[in-house]
Design a protein around this motif. Structure first.
Motif, mmCIF file in Angstrom:
data_model
loop_
_atom_site.group_PDB
_atom_site.id
_atom_site.type_symbol
_atom_site.label_atom_id
_atom_site.label_comp_id
_atom_site.label_asym_id
_atom_site.label_seq_id
_atom_site.Cartn_x
_atom_site.Cartn_y
_atom_site.Cartn_z
ATOM 1 N N PHE A 576 72.057 70.759 3.915
ATOM 2 C CA PHE A 576 70.977 69.975 4.500
ATOM 3 C C PHE A 576 70.452 69.006 3.435
ATOM 4 O O PHE A 576 70.048 69.436 2.342
ATOM 5 N N VAL A 577 70.464 67.727 3.735
ATOM 6 C CA VAL A 577 69.984 66.697 2.820
ATOM 7 C C VAL A 577 68.765 66.029 3.444
ATOM 8 O O VAL A 577 68.853 65.478 4.548
ATOM 9 N N PHE A 578 67.628 66.062 2.735
ATOM 10 C CA PHE A 578 66.372 65.524 3.267
ATOM 11 C C PHE A 578 65.985 64.274 2.475
ATOM 12 O O PHE A 578 65.870 64.325 1.244
ATOM 13 N N PRO A 579 65.743 63.140 3.144
ATOM 14 C CA PRO A 579 65.450 61.885 2.456
ATOM 15 C C PRO A 579 63.978 61.756 2.079
ATOM 16 O O PRO A 579 63.125 62.535 2.523
ATOM 17 N N GLY A 580 63.707 60.754 1.275
ATOM 18 C CA GLY A 580 62.330 60.418 0.950
ATOM 19 C C GLY A 580 61.787 59.393 1.929
ATOM 20 O O GLY A 580 62.323 59.202 3.030
ATOM 21 N N GLN A 581 60.714 58.721 1.522
ATOM 22 C CA GLN A 581 60.064 57.766 2.419
ATOM 23 C C GLN A 581 60.996 56.604 2.731
ATOM 24 O O GLN A 581 61.804 56.197 1.900
ATOM 25 N N GLY A 582 60.873 56.095 3.941
ATOM 26 C CA GLY A 582 61.746 55.027 4.408
ATOM 27 C C GLY A 582 62.610 55.466 5.572
ATOM 28 O O GLY A 582 63.218 54.639 6.259
ATOM 29 N N ALA A 583 62.685 56.773 5.818
ATOM 30 C CA ALA A 583 63.486 57.284 6.934
ATOM 31 C C ALA A 583 62.686 57.362 8.234
ATOM 32 O O ALA A 583 63.240 57.657 9.278
ATOM 33 N N GLN A 584 61.381 57.107 8.163
ATOM 34 C CA GLN A 584 60.541 57.255 9.356
ATOM 35 C C GLN A 584 60.680 56.049 10.286
ATOM 36 O O GLN A 584 61.074 54.968 9.871
ATOM 37 N N TRP A 585 60.358 56.275 11.547
ATOM 38 C CA TRP A 585 60.247 55.170 12.504
ATOM 39 C C TRP A 585 59.207 55.543 13.552
ATOM 40 O O TRP A 585 58.951 56.721 13.804
ATOM 41 N N VAL A 586 58.612 54.526 14.168
ATOM 42 C CA VAL A 586 57.568 54.750 15.163
ATOM 43 C C VAL A 586 58.153 55.507 16.353
ATOM 44 O O VAL A 586 59.208 55.140 16.884
ATOM 45 N N GLY A 587 57.479 56.560 16.733
ATOM 46 C CA GLY A 587 57.931 57.363 17.869
ATOM 47 C C GLY A 587 58.807 58.529 17.484
ATOM 48 O O GLY A 587 59.245 59.300 18.351
ATOM 49 N N VAL A 614 44.161 67.495 5.132
ATOM 50 C CA VAL A 614 44.198 66.097 5.564
ATOM 51 C C VAL A 614 42.980 65.791 6.415
ATOM 52 O O VAL A 614 42.377 66.695 7.024
ATOM 53 N N ASP A 615 42.627 64.507 6.499
ATOM 54 C CA ASP A 615 41.471 64.102 7.294
ATOM 55 C C ASP A 615 41.876 63.304 8.525
ATOM 56 O O ASP A 615 41.124 62.480 9.027
ATOM 57 N N TRP A 616 43.082 63.533 8.994
ATOM 58 C CA TRP A 616 43.566 62.843 10.197
ATOM 59 C C TRP A 616 44.189 63.850 11.149
ATOM 60 O O TRP A 616 44.525 64.970 10.779
ATOM 61 N N ASP A 617 44.319 63.453 12.433
ATOM 62 C CA ASP A 617 44.823 64.336 13.480
ATOM 63 C C ASP A 617 46.353 64.257 13.540
ATOM 64 O O ASP A 617 46.924 63.169 13.685
ATOM 65 N N PHE A 618 46.989 65.414 13.442
ATOM 66 C CA PHE A 618 48.457 65.499 13.365
ATOM 67 C C PHE A 618 49.124 64.853 14.581
ATOM 68 O O PHE A 618 49.979 63.973 14.458
ATOM 69 N N ARG A 619 48.769 65.273 15.785
ATOM 70 C CA ARG A 619 49.417 64.769 17.001
ATOM 71 C C ARG A 619 49.112 63.287 17.218
ATOM 72 O O ARG A 619 49.975 62.520 17.637
ATOM 73 N N GLY A 624 51.132 57.096 16.213
ATOM 74 C CA GLY A 624 50.596 55.915 15.562
ATOM 75 C C GLY A 624 51.660 55.027 14.947
ATOM 76 O O GLY A 624 52.850 55.132 15.236
ATOM 77 N N SER A 625 51.196 54.146 14.035
ATOM 78 C CA SER A 625 52.081 53.134 13.460
ATOM 79 C C SER A 625 52.826 53.613 12.220
ATOM 80 O O SER A 625 53.723 52.928 11.731
ATOM 81 N N LEU A 626 52.455 54.750 11.658
ATOM 82 C CA LEU A 626 53.124 55.332 10.484
ATOM 83 C C LEU A 626 53.182 54.342 9.321
ATOM 84 O O LEU A 626 54.245 54.059 8.763
ATOM 85 N N VAL A 627 51.996 53.852 8.946
ATOM 86 C CA VAL A 627 51.907 52.903 7.841
ATOM 87 C C VAL A 627 51.346 53.553 6.586
ATOM 88 O O VAL A 627 51.856 53.342 5.485
ATOM 89 N N ARG A 628 50.331 54.374 6.750
ATOM 90 C CA ARG A 628 49.675 54.982 5.587
ATOM 91 C C ARG A 628 50.584 56.001 4.905
ATOM 92 O O ARG A 628 51.146 56.869 5.541
ATOM 93 N N VAL A 629 50.675 55.878 3.568
ATOM 94 C CA VAL A 629 51.522 56.799 2.809
ATOM 95 C C VAL A 629 51.053 58.235 2.974
ATOM 96 O O VAL A 629 51.871 59.159 3.112
ATOM 97 N N ASP A 630 49.728 58.437 2.954
ATOM 98 C CA ASP A 630 49.212 59.805 3.035
ATOM 99 C C ASP A 630 49.402 60.412 4.419
ATOM 100 O O ASP A 630 49.168 61.611 4.607
ATOM 101 N N VAL A 631 49.852 59.617 5.396
ATOM 102 C CA VAL A 631 50.191 60.121 6.734
ATOM 103 C C VAL A 631 51.706 60.255 6.887
ATOM 104 O O VAL A 631 52.228 61.260 7.368
ATOM 105 N N VAL A 632 52.423 59.208 6.438
ATOM 106 C CA VAL A 632 53.877 59.175 6.627
ATOM 107 C C VAL A 632 54.565 60.355 5.946
ATOM 108 O O VAL A 632 55.412 61.039 6.541
ATOM 109 N N GLN A 633 54.212 60.619 4.698
ATOM 110 C CA GLN A 633 54.951 61.637 3.959
ATOM 111 C C GLN A 633 54.734 63.050 4.517
ATOM 112 O O GLN A 633 55.714 63.791 4.694
ATOM 113 N N PRO A 634 53.505 63.484 4.827
ATOM 114 C CA PRO A 634 53.343 64.802 5.444
ATOM 115 C C PRO A 634 54.033 64.909 6.803
ATOM 116 O O PRO A 634 54.623 65.952 7.130
#
Length: 729
Positions: A576-587, A614-619, A624-634
């Motif tokens: 299993f190979v897990f990537p870093g940031q940049g693999a995400q997409w909206v939806g 965290v101070d944001w809602d997971f679901r 959302g737009s997946l822009v914030r680093v502190d949201v995207v990575q978790p």
């Protein structure tokens, strides 16, 4: 007292009616069950694959068909690689004791070759093994792969093995064998192990039976396999026969009896018939119930409608054929097939070319199949024998005849019988509608399936008769287009580089024999229905012609950018190979959460583990737009951990896990180095710090945090983890 409407008599009537209804229901259930059992006992048996080795360089059923369709003679001089003293063995003078007056026969000339390593057998054990065992391993493997079944997938299944074979005399000179080989000779030469070796090597747990009824052995084995399938003793079966002559004893014995044709050729039912001619071979059929074959999506080559075996009993001689018994076995097979004699078009006869046996066999056929009228069918029973092409292959003779007739059913042609100067005058051909195939004949469709029978009569007195039928019309196949606009891959594998090149050669020949097969279909079959070995090659091409050219490059050991070779490691488990940031997409993950309970449950657990940090809602952020680093990575971390849970739910266990950035934290959780909660703490802290450092900086920078600083900040989130757990995080 006055009886009421609810008197005991009324209650008794209701009870009786209910009991009668239950009895009728049970009787109907038993009737249906009885019909099911009767139908199962007579269900046709599908032949879904075949493999063989016969004289004339025959290595496949297609080779065998080409041999008989061309009317070729496959006989050759006695082999020089078996340790036979050829100079002392033959003498044309019939009176010379201890010699053979025949110097030709039908031989499998590569019978001495065997790739022991392929089957995990040591060279010493291979040397002690009867060649019949070796060739049956090869042909059984091939029969399975030709059916699209990877042999390894049958381990532990109720697959049966029914093989006709006798003792070839291999390893009888024990004193001449090396001492370190002698310990293997018991299993290497035991006739019982002929079938047991196949079952052991492939891990098959259905019945494994070796049958020795002399010349009828392989048809008796096929009959027994069909019975076992119908009774549910096995769900799939390998059935066939083998004879490899390790010593020339049979030539010497029949020369003493004056039973051999001087030129070694069987002149079946001919005026010039003057004795039999010896041959050898191996043939294996893969068979299963027709309903199972259709349900499993296996290609049905032909159907075995019926079969029968019986015994001559006290006839006019121990080894002499018995006409009444032959007539009975034919009628029994017809009854088993629920057919009338005129519904069978042709018979592949035993046809040894002897002045005693051929007339007895022909008279039995004339008395059964020959009793047809022009009103029933416009043509006679056509009669032929493969022994005229290659000689009498003994325990493999019957299965050779079956393979020939299966191919004839599919091709719509009845090949001619060789060496017939004129039909035998010792047979009253006018007594029935039977005609010898002195020329090849078209076998047209007549509104019903083509049908043929195959006979074998053993010197043991055991007779066998099999009735074959043209396969039902398959559903229309959707073939992949040869031109897709993008390169198509074909994958091959083998245990050695030389075997890989040989695979390319064989595949190239096989593809040319199936011009209608699409390149995409062939690629899918190669990728999903073949066993994967260490040495591998991937060929790419935009159409079948281009892929065939690349096969030629691989076969010849050449180089091409479109031919990639490699060697797989010892482990076949995935990583299993897990990537870093940049693999995400909206939806991402939302649709999978809707359709996979396993994935959704894991995502919910990850969300709960993250919530204290965290101070944001997971679901809400998943949508959302997946822009914030502190949201995207978790969120990416949660998706990777949950994907691993999903893969594991399907039995996919990794040999290793590796990752980068938040993928490294996911890998640590999947490997068990971090708990889910610890992983959530680490990824939440890390992403927050990155977000703080990136604020207003316009790009990714190095964190530059010491291990102590990392631990301090984790503690600030209300928890502790070990130093080892955050190494590299």
């Amino acid at each position: 007292m006055t009886p009421s409407s609810s008197s005991p008599s009324a209650t008794s009537t209701e009870t009786i009616v209910a009991a009668l209804r239950a009895s009728v229901t049970e009787a109907e259930r038993l009737r249906r069950r009885n019909e099911e059992l009767l139908a199962a006992q007579r269900e046709p048996i599908a032949i879904v694959s075949m493999a063989c080795r016969f004289p004339g360089g025959v290595a496949t059923p297609e080779d065998l068909w080409q041999l008989v369709a061309d009317g070729a003679d496959a006989l050759s001089p006695l082999p020089s690689d078996r340790g036979w003293d050829l100079a002392a063995l033959t003498d044309p003078d019939l009176a010379t004791h201890g010699t053979s007056y025949v110097s030709d026969g039908g031989f499998v000339h590569d019978a001495t070759e065997f790739d022991a390593g392929f089957f995990g057998i040591s060279p010493r054990e291979a040397l002690a093994m009867d060649p019949q065992q070796r060739l049956l391993l090869e042909t059984s493997w091939e029969a399975l792969e030709r059916a699209g079944i990877r042999p390894g997938t049958l381990k532990g299944t109720r697959t049966g093995v029914y093989i006709g074979a006798g003792s070839p005399g291999y390893g009888t000179d024990l004193d001449e064998l090396p001492e370190d080989v002698q310990g293997y000779t018991l299993t290497g030469t035991a006739t019982s192990v002929v079938s047991g070796r196949v079952a052991y090597t492939l891990g098959l747990e259905g019945p494994a039976v070796t049958v020795d009824t002399a010349c009828s052995s392989s048809l008796v084995a096929l009959h027994l396999a069909a019975q076992a399938l119908r009774r549910g003793e096995c769900t799939l079966a390998l059935a066939g026969g083998a004879t490899i002559m390790s010593s020339p004893g049979v030539f010497l014995e029949f020369s003493r009896q004056r039973g051999l044709a001087p030129d070694g050729r069987c002149k079946a039912f001919a005026a010039g018939a003057d004795g039999t001619g010896w041959a050898e071979g191996v043939g294996v059929l893969l068979v299963e119930r027709l309903s199972d074959a259709l349900r499993n999506g296996h290609r049905v080559l032909a159907v075995m409608r019926g079969s029968a075996i019986n015994q001559d009993g006290a006839s006019n001689g121990l080894t002499a054929p018995n006409g009444p018994s032959q007539r009975r076995v034919i009628r029994q097979a017809l009854e088993d097939a629920r057919l009338a004699p005129h519904e069978v078009d042709a018979v592949e006869a035993h046809g040894t070319g002897t002045r005693l046996g051929d007339p007895i066999e022909a008279e039995a056929l004339l008395a059964t199949y020959g009793r047809r009228t022009p009103e029933q069918t416009p043509h006679p029973l056509w009669l032929g024998s493969i022994k005229s092409n290659m000689g009498h292959a003994q325990a493999a003779a019957g299965v050779g005849g079956v393979i020939k007739m299966v191919m004839a059913l599919r091709a719509g042609v009845l090949p001619r019988t060789l060496h017939v100067d004129e039909p035998s005058p010792h047979i009253d051909w006018s007594s029935g509608a039977v005609e010898l195939l002195t020329e090849a004949r078209d076998w047209p469709q007549t509104g019903r399936p083509r049908r043929a029978a195959v006979s074998s009569f053993g010197m043991s007195g055991t007779n066998a008769h099999i009735i074959l039928e043209q396969a039902p019309e398959p559903a229309a196949e959707e073939t992949g287009a040869d031109t897709t606009g993008a390169p198509l891959p074909w994958v091959l594998s083998a245990k050695t580089p030389a075997a890989l090149r040989d695979q390319a050669t064989r595949l190239r020949s096989a593809v040319r024999l199936r011009p209608a097969a699409g390149a995409a279909d062939l690629g899918l079959s190669l990728a999903t229905s073949r066993t994967a070995f260490e040495h591998r090659a991937v060929l790419t091409g935009r159409d079948k012609d281009e892929l065939l050219r690349q096969l030629a490059v691989l076969a010849e050991g050449g180089e091409s950018p479109q031919v990639i070779r490699g060697t797989a490691g010892p482990s076949t488990a995935p990583v299993f190979v897990f990537p870093g940031q940049g693999a995400q997409w909206v939806g991402m993950a939302r649709e999978l959460m809707d359709v996979s309970p396993v994935f959704a449950e894991s995502m919910e657990r990850c969300g709960r583990a993250l919530s204290p940090f965290v101070d944001w809602d997971f679901r809400a952020e998943l949508a959302g737009s997946l822009v914030r680093v502190d949201v995207v990575q978790p969120l990416s971390w949660a998706v990777m951990v949950s994907l691993a849970e999903l893969w594991r739910s399907y039995g996919v266990e990794p040999a290793a896990v590796v990752g980068h950035s938040q993928g490294e934290i996911a890998a640590a959780v999947v490997a068990g180095a971090l708990s889910l909660e610890d992983g959530a703490r680490v990824v939440a802290l890390r992403s927050r710090v990155i977000g703080e450092r990136l604020a207003g900086r316009g790009g990714m920078v190095s964190l530059g945090l010491s291990r102590a600083e990392t631990l301090r900040r984790i503690e600030g989130f209300g928890g502790r983890v070990s130093v080892a757990a955050v190494n590299g995080a």
